[in-house]
Design an enzyme around this catalytic site. Structure first.
Site, PDB file in Angstrom:
ATOM      1  N   ARG A   3       0.836  -1.211   0.000  1.00 19.64           N
ATOM      2  CA  ARG A   3       0.000   0.000   0.000  1.00 19.64           C
ATOM      3  C   ARG A   3       0.869   1.258   0.000  1.00 19.64           C
ATOM      4  O   ARG A   3       0.427   2.328  -0.402  1.00 19.64           O
ATOM      5  CB  ARG A   3      -0.951  -0.010   1.202  1.00 19.64           C
ATOM      6  CG  ARG A   3      -1.831   1.211   1.306  1.00 19.64           C
ATOM      7  CD  ARG A   3      -3.199   0.959   1.964  1.00 19.64           C
ATOM      8  NE  ARG A   3      -3.140   0.088   3.115  1.00 19.64           N
ATOM      9  CZ  ARG A   3      -2.679   0.425   4.328  1.00 19.64           C
ATOM     10  NH1 ARG A   3      -2.233   1.663   4.536  1.00 19.64           N
ATOM     11  NH2 ARG A   3      -2.672  -0.437   5.311  1.00 19.64           N
ATOM     12  N   TYR A  58     -15.198  19.789 -13.038  1.00 16.66           N
ATOM     13  CA  TYR A  58     -15.576  18.375 -13.171  1.00 16.66           C
ATOM     14  C   TYR A  58     -16.592  18.013 -12.087  1.00 16.66           C
ATOM     15  O   TYR A  58     -16.390  18.329 -10.915  1.00 16.66           O
ATOM     16  CB  TYR A  58     -14.324  17.505 -13.048  1.00 16.66           C
ATOM     17  CG  TYR A  58     -14.632  16.043 -13.070  1.00 16.66           C
ATOM     18  CD1 TYR A  58     -15.120  15.446 -14.230  1.00 16.66           C
ATOM     19  CD2 TYR A  58     -14.486  15.260 -11.942  1.00 16.66           C
ATOM     20  CE1 TYR A  58     -15.435  14.100 -14.247  1.00 16.66           C
ATOM     21  CE2 TYR A  58     -14.787  13.919 -11.952  1.00 16.66           C
ATOM     22  CZ  TYR A  58     -15.269  13.341 -13.115  1.00 16.66           C
ATOM     23  OH  TYR A  58     -15.590  12.015 -13.133  1.00 16.66           O
ATOM     24  N   ASP A  70      -6.277  20.948 -12.391  1.00 12.19           N
ATOM     25  CA  ASP A  70      -6.643  19.658 -12.984  1.00 12.19           C
ATOM     26  C   ASP A  70      -6.290  19.753 -14.466  1.00 12.19           C
ATOM     27  O   ASP A  70      -6.916  20.493 -15.224  1.00 12.19           O
ATOM     28  CB  ASP A  70      -8.139  19.408 -12.765  1.00 12.19           C
ATOM     29  CG  ASP A  70      -8.578  18.036 -13.282  1.00 12.19           C
ATOM     30  OD1 ASP A  70      -7.972  17.536 -14.250  1.00 12.19           O
ATOM     31  OD2 ASP A  70      -9.557  17.484 -12.731  1.00 12.19           O
ATOM     32  N   LYS A 119      -8.090   8.994 -18.432  1.00 11.43           N
ATOM     33  CA  LYS A 119      -8.437   9.617 -19.711  1.00 11.43           C
ATOM     34  C   LYS A 119      -7.251   9.515 -20.678  1.00 11.43           C
ATOM     35  O   LYS A 119      -6.807   8.425 -20.969  1.00 11.43           O
ATOM     36  CB  LYS A 119      -8.891  11.060 -19.456  1.00 11.43           C
ATOM     37  CG  LYS A 119      -9.880  11.203 -18.278  1.00 11.43           C
ATOM     38  CD  LYS A 119     -11.233  10.577 -18.531  1.00 11.43           C
ATOM     39  CE  LYS A 119     -12.094  10.453 -17.276  1.00 11.43           C
ATOM     40  NZ  LYS A 119     -12.316  11.696 -16.539  1.00 11.43           N
TER      41      LYS A 119
HETATM   42  C1  LIG Z   1     -12.651  11.968 -15.208  1.00  6.93           C
HETATM   43  C2  LIG Z   1     -12.139  13.212 -14.574  1.00  6.93           C
HETATM   44  C3  LIG Z   1     -11.789  13.244 -13.201  1.00  6.93           C
HETATM   45  C4  LIG Z   1     -11.979  12.045 -12.291  1.00  6.93           C
HETATM   46  O1  LIG Z   1     -11.145  10.994 -12.638  1.00  6.93           O
HETATM   47  P1  LIG Z   1     -11.497   9.435 -12.391  1.00  6.93           P
HETATM   48  O2  LIG Z   1     -10.305   8.754 -12.909  1.00  6.93           O
HETATM   49  O3  LIG Z   1     -12.763   9.161 -13.136  1.00  6.93           O
HETATM   50  O4  LIG Z   1     -11.695   9.271 -10.914  1.00  6.93           O
HETATM   51  C5  LIG Z   1     -11.277  14.413 -12.698  1.00  6.93           C
HETATM   52  N1  LIG Z   1     -11.128  15.521 -13.465  1.00  6.93           N
HETATM   53  C6  LIG Z   1     -11.473  15.530 -14.772  1.00  6.93           C
HETATM   54  C7  LIG Z   1     -11.284  16.777 -15.562  1.00  6.93           C
HETATM   55  C8  LIG Z   1     -11.982  14.390 -15.359  1.00  6.93           C
HETATM   56  O5  LIG Z   1     -12.323  14.413 -16.661  1.00  6.93           O
END
Ligand SMILES: *Cc1c(COP(=O)(O)O)cnc(C)c1O
Length: 396
Positions: A50, A101, A189, A214
């Protein structure tokens, strides 16, 4: 730690291919191993899975090297977001985009509802309004209990640019400088841009987060998140959050994400070129009312995009002309495509299309708005597909 970090002069596309590989040894593997082990032999540096895993290290070397900081990998993007937000003193102060988001907004709203922090929603493209909100929040009663110098002690500005799904571009360098002057730390982000198109740490941001689910992974087959920072204190705190929250990724997922990063430059180049072409054609389509894409010279975010990004990315949003029933028309487009896939998420090799207004928490969006994460398919196939579905849905 993985070796193989090249000279800083290497271009990002070269770094994406080479960072996080094992040291070159005759007969040795060119790729890191997937270390499937929850524990380690006693007496060495690693103790338990972990806390530590060599496959995480390899992935972190790659993402950290691309963003220009030290990375920590998490089980998902939202786990990375949560690790950052959890570091705020109680009560924390957060200034965040009204259209951030929805998972991030839900997390912040949940914490606000439990008295852990106060949230101010802003229009991130309006630099003055954001900085005024930071200054106002800094004056608000209920001083946070953090020591000055601790992360977020004065407040946190949460930036997403380009925004989701309207692709508004924030002035990242101006926001970072202004927020710092107000005593705020800044998190960005960077999921929509990827480190190939934008590197917020170079503009002075304190921490960058990614949903590596993504574009970094790129094949819609992994859930994974990363946080990256240049601050050693913050890096140690983020590592500790991962251990305390049990938010470690699976080693196999970490390996897949790293494998995805090897082709990131090619995928971003192709999907961005496709997105630009589709945006131009959509703009001229009789069934389309408005296109949101900062790569278009007419787009309000175009000049900022050119100043701070290496490209406009692979997400295009557009509003269909639906007469009296725009939501139904947009749903009909999503249902009518055959090359693109109707579904949520973004950044994969396959084109994904979604009427965002159908999601809980996204009711503020134009009902006829479709978000399209453009993949790497042949652009003429994509256009024939979209054009046909829009004509059928709008009667144009
Ligand atoms: C999808 C997304 C997240 C969250 O990520 P996960 O991997 O689904 O937990 C955060 N910020 C943005 C801009 C996203 O597109």
């Amino acid at each position: 730690m993985s070796e193989g970090v090249g000279p800083p002069a290497w271009a990002p596309a070269t770094r994406a291919v080479h960072l996080g590989r094992p040291a070159a040894e005759p007969g040795g593997p060119v790729n890191p191993a997937v270390v499937l082990s929850s524990t380690y032999h006693q007496g060495g540096g690693r103790i338990y899975g972990r806390d530590d895993n060599a496959t995480f290290d390899a992935l972190e070397a790659a993402v950290g090297g691309l963003e220009g900081g030290e990375a920590v990998a998490y089980a998902s993007g939202l786990a990375a977001v949560a690790a950052v937000v959890e570091l705020l003193p109680v009560p924390g102060r957060v200034v965040v985009a009204a259209d951030a988001y929805n998972g991030t907004r839900s997390l912040l709203a949940d914490l606000a509802g439990r008295g852990r922090l106060g949230v101010r929603l802003v229009e991130l493209a309006d630099t003055e309004a954001v900085l005024t909100a930071c200054a106002d929040a800094a004056q608000s009663p209920g001083r946070p209990s953090g020591r000055s110098g601790d992360f977020g002690a004065g407040g946190l500005l949460w930036v997403e640019s380009p925004s989701n799904p309207l692709l508004a571009v924030a002035d990242v360098p101006a926001l970072v400088a202004g927020a710092h002057a107000a005593g705020f730390d800044v998190a960005v982000d960077n999921t929509f841009a990827t480190p190939l198109l934008q590197q917020p740490l170079r503009h002075g941001a304190d921490v960058v987060v990614h949903s590596a689910t993504k574009a970094l992974s790129g094949h819609s087959d992994v859930l994974l998140g990363v946080a990256v920072t240049t601050r050693p204190d913050l890096h140690a705190a983020l590592r500790r959050r991962r251990t305390l929250h049990g938010a470690a990724p699976g080693p196999w997922e970490a390996w897949l994400a790293l494998r995805g990063i090897r082709t990131l430059a090619l995928r971003v180049e192709r999907s961005q070129a496709n997105a630009g072409e589709l945006a131009r054609r959509l703009q001229a389509h009789p069934g389309v009312e408005r296109v949101h894409y900062p790569g278009l010279p007419e787009d309000p975010g175009h000049e900022r995009m050119r100043r701070q990004m290496a490209g406009a990315g692979f997400v295009v949003s557009f509003v269909v002309r639906g007469g009296g029933a725009p939501a139904e028309a947009a749903e009909a487009v999503a249902a009518g495509v055959r090359v693109a896939t109707a579904g949520t998420s973004l950044g994969g090799v396959e084109t994904l299309i979604e009427r965002r207004g159908r999601m809980a928490g996204e009711e503020h969006l134009p009902p006829g708005l479709l978000r399209c994460s453009v993949g790497i398919e042949d652009v003429e196939d994509l256009w024939a597909d979209l054009d046909g579905a829009i004509r059928a849905a709008t009667g144009t």
